[in-house]
Scaffold this active site. Sequence first.
Site, PDB file in Angstrom:
ATOM      1  N   THR A  80       0.806  -1.231   0.000  1.00 30.62           N
ATOM      2  CA  THR A  80       0.000   0.000   0.000  1.00 30.62           C
ATOM      3  C   THR A  80       0.837   1.277   0.000  1.00 30.62           C
ATOM      4  O   THR A  80       0.595   2.189  -0.784  1.00 30.62           O
ATOM      5  CB  THR A  80      -0.927   0.007   1.230  1.00 30.62           C
ATOM      6  OG1 THR A  80      -1.786  -1.121   1.118  1.00 30.62           O
ATOM      7  CG2 THR A  80      -1.756   1.264   1.310  1.00 30.62           C
ATOM      8  N   ASN A 101       5.700  -1.228   3.318  1.00 33.00           N
ATOM      9  CA  ASN A 101       4.872  -0.622   4.362  1.00 33.00           C
ATOM     10  C   ASN A 101       5.684  -0.371   5.633  1.00 33.00           C
ATOM     11  O   ASN A 101       5.362   0.515   6.407  1.00 33.00           O
ATOM     12  CB  ASN A 101       3.681  -1.511   4.702  1.00 33.00           C
ATOM     13  CG  ASN A 101       2.563  -1.365   3.690  1.00 33.00           C
ATOM     14  OD1 ASN A 101       2.585  -0.481   2.833  1.00 33.00           O
ATOM     15  ND2 ASN A 101       1.579  -2.237   3.776  1.00 33.00           N
ATOM     16  N   ASP A 161      -4.087   6.186   7.104  1.00 31.19           N
ATOM     17  CA  ASP A 161      -3.151   7.317   7.093  1.00 31.19           C
ATOM     18  C   ASP A 161      -2.259   7.262   5.843  1.00 31.19           C
ATOM     19  O   ASP A 161      -2.024   8.268   5.172  1.00 31.19           O
ATOM     20  CB  ASP A 161      -2.317   7.379   8.386  1.00 31.19           C
ATOM     21  CG  ASP A 161      -1.552   6.102   8.720  1.00 31.19           C
ATOM     22  OD1 ASP A 161      -1.527   5.168   7.891  1.00 31.19           O
ATOM     23  OD2 ASP A 161      -0.968   6.036   9.827  1.00 31.19           O
ATOM     24  N   ARG A 162      -1.762   6.053   5.495  1.00 30.98           N
ATOM     25  CA  ARG A 162      -0.827   5.979   4.362  1.00 30.98           C
ATOM     26  C   ARG A 162      -1.518   6.209   3.021  1.00 30.98           C
ATOM     27  O   ARG A 162      -0.848   6.529   2.043  1.00 30.98           O
ATOM     28  CB  ARG A 162      -0.042   4.673   4.372  1.00 30.98           C
ATOM     29  CG  ARG A 162      -0.852   3.393   4.394  1.00 30.98           C
ATOM     30  CD  ARG A 162       0.095   2.202   4.615  1.00 30.98           C
ATOM     31  NE  ARG A 162      -0.597   0.918   4.655  1.00 30.98           N
ATOM     32  CZ  ARG A 162      -1.111   0.372   5.747  1.00 30.98           C
ATOM     33  NH1 ARG A 162      -1.062   1.021   6.889  1.00 30.98           N
ATOM     34  NH2 ARG A 162      -1.699  -0.813   5.701  1.00 30.98           N
ATOM     35  N   ASP A 291      -9.298  -3.222   0.091  1.00 37.60           N
ATOM     36  CA  ASP A 291      -8.089  -3.899   0.572  1.00 37.60           C
ATOM     37  C   ASP A 291      -8.366  -4.673   1.853  1.00 37.60           C
ATOM     38  O   ASP A 291      -7.987  -5.839   1.995  1.00 37.60           O
ATOM     39  CB  ASP A 291      -6.990  -2.861   0.816  1.00 37.60           C
ATOM     40  CG  ASP A 291      -5.688  -3.506   1.255  1.00 37.60           C
ATOM     41  OD1 ASP A 291      -5.093  -4.223   0.436  1.00 37.60           O
ATOM     42  OD2 ASP A 291      -5.285  -3.308   2.407  1.00 37.60           O
ATOM     43  N   HIS A 484      -1.414  -9.404  -1.063  1.00 33.27           N
ATOM     44  CA  HIS A 484      -0.834  -8.901  -2.305  1.00 33.27           C
ATOM     45  C   HIS A 484       0.603  -8.591  -1.960  1.00 33.27           C
ATOM     46  O   HIS A 484       1.067  -8.942  -0.884  1.00 33.27           O
ATOM     47  CB  HIS A 484      -1.582  -7.647  -2.764  1.00 33.27           C
ATOM     48  CG  HIS A 484      -1.690  -6.645  -1.661  1.00 33.27           C
ATOM     49  ND1 HIS A 484      -0.689  -5.757  -1.356  1.00 33.27           N
ATOM     50  CD2 HIS A 484      -2.648  -6.446  -0.724  1.00 33.27           C
ATOM     51  CE1 HIS A 484      -1.041  -5.040  -0.303  1.00 33.27           C
ATOM     52  NE2 HIS A 484      -2.221  -5.443   0.116  1.00 33.27           N
TER      53      HIS A 484
HETATM   54 ZN   LIG Z   1      -3.330  -4.572   1.566  1.00 30.24          ZN
END
Ligand SMILES: [Zn+2]
Length: 576
Positions: A80, A101, A161-162, A291, A484
């Site tokens: 992500t 991440n 947040d990301r 997601d 993923h």
């Molecule tokens: Zn994900």
Amino acid sequence: MTLRRWSGALAGLSVLAAAGLAHAAEPKPAPRLVVAISVDQFSANLFTQYRGRFSKGLRTLSDEGLVYANGWQSHAATETCPGHSTLLTGKHPNKTGIPANDWLDPATGRNVYCLSAPANTIAGGAGGLPVGPDNMRATTLGDWLKDSGRPGRVFAISGKDRGAITMAGHKADGVFWYREGFGFTTYVAPGEDGQAKLAPVLGLNARLKARFMANPPSWTYEHDACRALEADYQIGDYVFHSKVPPERLEFDYTPLLDEVAAEGALYLLAEQKLGRGPNTDVLAISFSATDKIGHTYGTQGPEMCEQMYRLDAAIGRLLDAVAKVPGGAIVVLTADHGGTDFPERSAARGFPEARRADPKILERLNTYLKAQYRLADNPAEFDGWGLFLVDKNKVRLPQPLRGRVAAAAVAFLKKEPDVADAFTLDELLRTRPPRPGTPPEEYSLRERAALSAVEGRSTDVALVLQPGIAPLRPPKAGGAMSTHGSTWDYDRRVPILFWWPGAAGQERFFSIETTDIAPTLAHLVGLPIPADLDGRCLDLGGFAVDACPRAAPVPVVAPPSAKPKKGWLRWPWGQG
Ligand SMILES: [Zn+2]
């Protein structure tokens, strides 16, 4: 058909063509609002699966927009944070500085979240790690707007947040994400006023709180076609009942998370009067529920089915409002990465190779490395999609030992049946970028991995499992079912859809990359395109702007292996 009838038919066709031209829409002035939407884990496969069933916002984008079904997150570690970091920067993760991440700090051995910013706090005491854009080494479209001196405004909103911070960049006017039980929050840097930064969403938070107090969130079927997908699956020693509502109902793992994000975007659009001033504004939205639902329930069950329909409706509400923006708007929708179903269901559906990775690989590797290098402790630590080589305090092994252990680990892993390939970080940092003009689907595994390689942040060894093999162990109830992050195209290929009110639908088949989005939008709204981007400007048509600036054609350099060897016969007639 006689010749006379043919010529009559042709004359009719030319009349139709002329009529078509006469009705072609006048080019519009450059839009005053850029709306950039990311749907987290919206693979091109998922888009294709539901494209014919969408009836609202995603239908509008599909039927009236420019549809690039072959969009690519070109790098290897399709997570992500790195995926979002490409969307509005025009750069691959090796240049945004966000390879994953999270990663291990090389000196302290501590885990570092991609957007960790220890000096910051979270507004309103909403909880969560202190975050900010500091780790991101690239600037965004919003930053370019701010640097231009034009008084346009930049906002971002998401369920994560990301999703918000990576699209907003470093100079946004507001960056908000949802925390259940609190509402939308933001980060506060030293010297900033938290209440002032939250001011744009205080009214929205009060509204949401009152609503959820009166009607606690729930999730029920709205579509019989989704209900028909209910089934039970044996996963390890656990039976997963795939149904809506799921056995463990959490707000973040329902379509409600996206509905709240869409409501937030609509709120900002109205309250901040975006697109109503004389200058271009930017609104970025990242929808996170696809997601979260994909991880927790897989992509092919009733949960994702309901999610797709409700996401479609939420995007429809957003587009209805965007269409009314008086200054005109351009919308782009894409994804941070793709995704796939959980391996047990994939295996039952004619893909017997799909399975969970052999959990003993790491144990075998560590036994081998310890013996080979006389190490007291296990050096290899699995992290996402690679291995850090560390001492017992998780501090990276010193050089040159680390380089030697990495090379030995790669040689060992290449012999494992579940492993397709492995690379040392050093070799990835030395890898040249793919030749210009190479379609992203034809990048080698090594080239893909190199686009994810960041010195001091990436794993010491990049690991590519065979296609269909998930790195996860069988989950406990409510744990992650599927994921993923792989180097394979089911995780790399994403739709890229451009739309504006009055656009005429068009399919564009050639591959583009998510890094092409930012330079395309920058050019469209009259911002200079930074020179150091990976992406290129695409001509969208429909707007009264110049064609994209074209760099001089890149001279085609033959790869080293293609150099004619001594004594080779050459075709005298050119290429066959
Ligand atoms: Zn994900």
